[in-house]
Design a protein around this motif. Sequence first.
Motif, PDB file in Angstrom:
ATOM      1  N   THR A  33      -6.466  10.557  -2.429  1.00  0.00           N
ATOM      2  CA  THR A  33      -7.818  10.603  -2.999  1.00  0.00           C
ATOM      3  C   THR A  33      -8.536   9.275  -2.802  1.00  0.00           C
ATOM      4  O   THR A  33      -9.722   9.240  -2.441  1.00  0.00           O
ATOM      5  CB  THR A  33      -7.745  10.946  -4.494  1.00  0.00           C
ATOM      6  N   ARG A  34      -7.825   8.162  -3.012  1.00  0.00           N
ATOM      7  CA  ARG A  34      -8.437   6.851  -2.789  1.00  0.00           C
ATOM      8  C   ARG A  34      -8.724   6.621  -1.307  1.00  0.00           C
ATOM      9  O   ARG A  34      -9.738   6.026  -0.948  1.00  0.00           O
ATOM     10  CB  ARG A  34      -7.521   5.742  -3.325  1.00  0.00           C
ATOM     11  N   LYS A  35      -7.850   7.134  -0.460  1.00  0.00           N
ATOM     12  CA  LYS A  35      -8.058   6.946   0.972  1.00  0.00           C
ATOM     13  C   LYS A  35      -9.247   7.749   1.477  1.00  0.00           C
ATOM     14  O   LYS A  35      -9.931   7.329   2.427  1.00  0.00           O
ATOM     15  CB  LYS A  35      -6.798   7.343   1.728  1.00  0.00           C
ATOM     16  N   THR A 152      -7.022  -1.124   9.945  1.00  0.00           N
ATOM     17  CA  THR A 152      -5.660  -0.974   9.453  1.00  0.00           C
ATOM     18  C   THR A 152      -4.798  -0.379  10.553  1.00  0.00           C
ATOM     19  O   THR A 152      -5.177   0.622  11.166  1.00  0.00           O
ATOM     20  CB  THR A 152      -5.614  -0.054   8.217  1.00  0.00           C
ATOM     21  N   ALA A 153      -3.652  -0.995  10.801  1.00  0.00           N
ATOM     22  CA  ALA A 153      -2.729  -0.537  11.841  1.00  0.00           C
ATOM     23  C   ALA A 153      -1.350  -0.340  11.224  1.00  0.00           C
ATOM     24  O   ALA A 153      -0.957  -1.062  10.302  1.00  0.00           O
ATOM     25  CB  ALA A 153      -2.655  -1.530  12.999  1.00  0.00           C
ATOM     26  N   VAL A 154      -0.613   0.645  11.740  1.00  0.00           N
ATOM     27  CA  VAL A 154       0.693   1.008  11.188  1.00  0.00           C
ATOM     28  C   VAL A 154       1.691   1.153  12.330  1.00  0.00           C
ATOM     29  O   VAL A 154       1.389   1.771  13.358  1.00  0.00           O
ATOM     30  CB  VAL A 154       0.618   2.331  10.397  1.00  0.00           C
ATOM     31  N   SER A 266      -0.502  -3.580   8.765  1.00  0.00           N
ATOM     32  CA  SER A 266      -1.282  -4.810   8.914  1.00  0.00           C
ATOM     33  C   SER A 266      -2.760  -4.492   8.758  1.00  0.00           C
ATOM     34  O   SER A 266      -3.245  -3.479   9.270  1.00  0.00           O
ATOM     35  CB  SER A 266      -1.012  -5.456  10.275  1.00  0.00           C
ATOM     36  N   ARG A 267      -3.470  -5.348   8.040  1.00  0.00           N
ATOM     37  CA  ARG A 267      -4.915  -5.239   7.875  1.00  0.00           C
ATOM     38  C   ARG A 267      -5.582  -6.448   8.510  1.00  0.00           C
ATOM     39  O   ARG A 267      -5.084  -7.566   8.370  1.00  0.00           O
ATOM     40  CB  ARG A 267      -5.281  -5.195   6.388  1.00  0.00           C
ATOM     41  N   PHE A 268      -6.694  -6.209   9.198  1.00  0.00           N
ATOM     42  CA  PHE A 268      -7.393  -7.321   9.847  1.00  0.00           C
ATOM     43  C   PHE A 268      -8.000  -8.246   8.794  1.00  0.00           C
ATOM     44  O   PHE A 268      -7.791  -9.456   8.816  1.00  0.00           O
ATOM     45  CB  PHE A 268      -8.478  -6.783  10.786  1.00  0.00           C
ATOM     46  N   MET A 269      -8.739  -7.675   7.867  1.00  0.00           N
ATOM     47  CA  MET A 269      -9.282  -8.403   6.718  1.00  0.00           C
ATOM     48  C   MET A 269      -9.324  -7.442   5.542  1.00  0.00           C
ATOM     49  O   MET A 269      -9.549  -6.248   5.717  1.00  0.00           O
ATOM     50  CB  MET A 269     -10.682  -8.952   7.001  1.00  0.00           C
ATOM     51  N   VAL A 270      -9.108  -7.969   4.357  1.00  0.00           N
ATOM     52  CA  VAL A 270      -9.097  -7.150   3.155  1.00  0.00           C
ATOM     53  C   VAL A 270     -10.083  -7.738   2.157  1.00  0.00           C
ATOM     54  O   VAL A 270      -9.993  -8.926   1.814  1.00  0.00           O
ATOM     55  CB  VAL A 270      -7.689  -7.076   2.530  1.00  0.00           C
ATOM     56  N   ALA A 271     -11.031  -6.911   1.724  1.00  0.00           N
ATOM     57  CA  ALA A 271     -11.987  -7.343   0.709  1.00  0.00           C
ATOM     58  C   ALA A 271     -11.338  -7.261  -0.671  1.00  0.00           C
ATOM     59  O   ALA A 271     -10.428  -6.449  -0.893  1.00  0.00           O
ATOM     60  CB  ALA A 271     -13.247  -6.481   0.757  1.00  0.00           C
ATOM     61  N   MET A 276      -7.416  -0.998   1.954  1.00  0.00           N
ATOM     62  CA  MET A 276      -7.617  -0.698   3.364  1.00  0.00           C
ATOM     63  C   MET A 276      -8.306  -1.875   4.037  1.00  0.00           C
ATOM     64  O   MET A 276      -9.095  -2.589   3.426  1.00  0.00           O
ATOM     65  CB  MET A 276      -8.451   0.569   3.535  1.00  0.00           C
ATOM     66  N   GLY A 277      -7.998  -2.065   5.311  1.00  0.00           N
ATOM     67  CA  GLY A 277      -8.544  -3.202   6.033  1.00  0.00           C
ATOM     68  C   GLY A 277      -9.901  -2.906   6.647  1.00  0.00           C
ATOM     69  O   GLY A 277     -10.281  -1.752   6.874  1.00  0.00           O
ATOM     70  N   ARG A 278     -10.611  -3.965   6.915  1.00  0.00           N
ATOM     71  CA  ARG A 278     -11.905  -3.890   7.598  1.00  0.00           C
ATOM     72  C   ARG A 278     -11.805  -4.734   8.867  1.00  0.00           C
ATOM     73  O   ARG A 278     -11.616  -5.941   8.793  1.00  0.00           O
ATOM     74  CB  ARG A 278     -13.040  -4.395   6.708  1.00  0.00           C
ATOM     75  N   GLY A 279     -11.939  -4.080  10.016  1.00  0.00           N
ATOM     76  CA  GLY A 279     -11.818  -4.758  11.288  1.00  0.00           C
ATOM     77  C   GLY A 279     -13.156  -5.054  11.924  1.00  0.00           C
ATOM     78  O   GLY A 279     -14.220  -4.707  11.393  1.00  0.00           O
ATOM     79  N   PRO A 280     -13.130  -5.698  13.080  1.00  0.00           N
ATOM     80  CA  PRO A 280     -14.388  -6.052  13.754  1.00  0.00           C
ATOM     81  C   PRO A 280     -15.210  -4.828  14.148  1.00  0.00           C
ATOM     82  O   PRO A 280     -16.428  -4.924  14.269  1.00  0.00           O
ATOM     83  CB  PRO A 280     -13.921  -6.839  14.981  1.00  0.00           C
TER      84      PRO A 280
END
Length: 547
Positions: A33-35, A152-154, A266-271, A276-280
């Motif tokens: 649900t959060r995703k 986000t990469a797995v 791995s997440r590029f950047m996390v707020a 979940m990550g936020r990438g370029p």
Amino acid sequence: MKLPGTLLTKIRRHRMAGLEVRQLKKRYGSCQTRKEQWRSIYEEAYEYCLPMRNLYDGYYEQDTPGQNKMKRVFDSTAIHSTARFANRIQSALFPPQQQWCRLRPGSDVPPERHIQAQQVLDMYNQKMFSVMRQSGFDLAIGEFLLDLAVGTAVMLIQKGDELQPIRYTAIPMYQITFDEGPDGKPNFVFRKFKRPFEVVEQEFPGVEFPEEVLSKYRERPSEYIELLEATYPNKETGKVDYCLMTMEGDYKILHKELKSSPWVISRFMVAPGEIMGRGPCLYALPDIKTLNKVIELNLKNASLSIGGVFTAVDDGVLNPQAIQIVPGAIIGVSSNGGPRGPSLAPLPRSGDTNLSQLIANDLRMNIKKTLYDESLPPDNMSARSATEIVERMKELSQNLGAAFGRLINETMYPIVRRSLELMDEEGMVDLPLKVNGLEVNIEPQSPLAMASNMEKVQNVLQFMQIAQSFGGAGMALVNPEKVGDYILDHMGIDASLRTTPEERAQIIQQAQQMQMQMQQQAAQAGQGAAPDQAGAAPPQEGEVMDG
């Protein structure tokens, strides 16, 4: 109250079996649900940047492989820049067919044992990269970094077979959902996926299906079954529980304990407040969508220019309601000029092609800059020099900023630790020390890290030149032996080529002995020449005059 021994044993066994299926599915539902809050933004990013890896557009639900995923994509700038972003990160941090990290003795290892420990760790390091190359790690990390560009990469790291000792698999983000633990790292990890029923036992040895499931798929073994995979830490045992369930019904078909989690997330950047990550790609998404719309409108304008749109006099013969504004269309009008004008006239075209082209070029530059798809200097120049390559790596390191540290901590370290643990279980290495930074440390040796190391080496060499100008007092400021070890460490020289402190002392002692022997031989030669000179009679005066 003291429990009986048999009852206590049953309770312990029940705890060892992990959480119940209903509990796990309930937690999976809350994580999913959060995703789902991220579905819209991730779906757009995959649609425009990675359309071939996009599972958010109904591919998983409808099970329709081979569909066209680029129906709304009119410009490929984002696709090319995303691929180049992944390639640059891989060549800078995980270069193929190279050793991009090194196992180093930590601070808990005595300094006098560092070189001996380094020689053993270098041997393990070579074995690890040999296994990685054989197991297809370079392929998996390339797909992994493509997903990282979105945010986000797995990667799933499991035991393999004789040909591939370790299985590295980049899992699409759509199949994964996870929760965050107290340390900010993924805690509960779930994967929902489909497999042909006949291959489940081969992929997951030890599965046990209930009779209800077996009776359903016994006559249709090639039919797909939907499974749910759960991996979560066990607080009591300190290990990781792995559970495989069926989505139909509450059946747990496999449960086992692992020493560590097989997942690398791995997440590029996390707020703050997000998992979940936020990438370029997400940062460049407004420019990507705008550029895509500009190209779409430009193409429509071009089609109108080529086909043309015409007006026709409504004289009771034509039906204006049946006319559409498309290339080659004829629109019914009451007049094309006076009196009533020509019977057929072109419709004036709107839009400025030059302006749209200017806007598109600016947007492309912004997209490439956000995705680090820049060159220093341009790629069409001649062969690269070593200084230029170092500057490129330095610029990439500066642009990545905090993301570089996250890549090291959330990607490089977990991959190496998990790989060494699997190799240790299979008997490929015998690693008595823990890879925790104190006993064994993981040091990046990629081109991006080596560029920073070379800058440190240059500073040391520059100081050595300055110290020589001060004479003996300046050279006394540094220890030549320690300076040599420092340079060897930062340049990544293999420990098998280096000497131990005992070997150095022996070499110095041999050199001193040779020097003493040479001095003794010189002294003996001088003593032998002195008597000859003393025994010779000096020439007479007449003999000198006669000569």
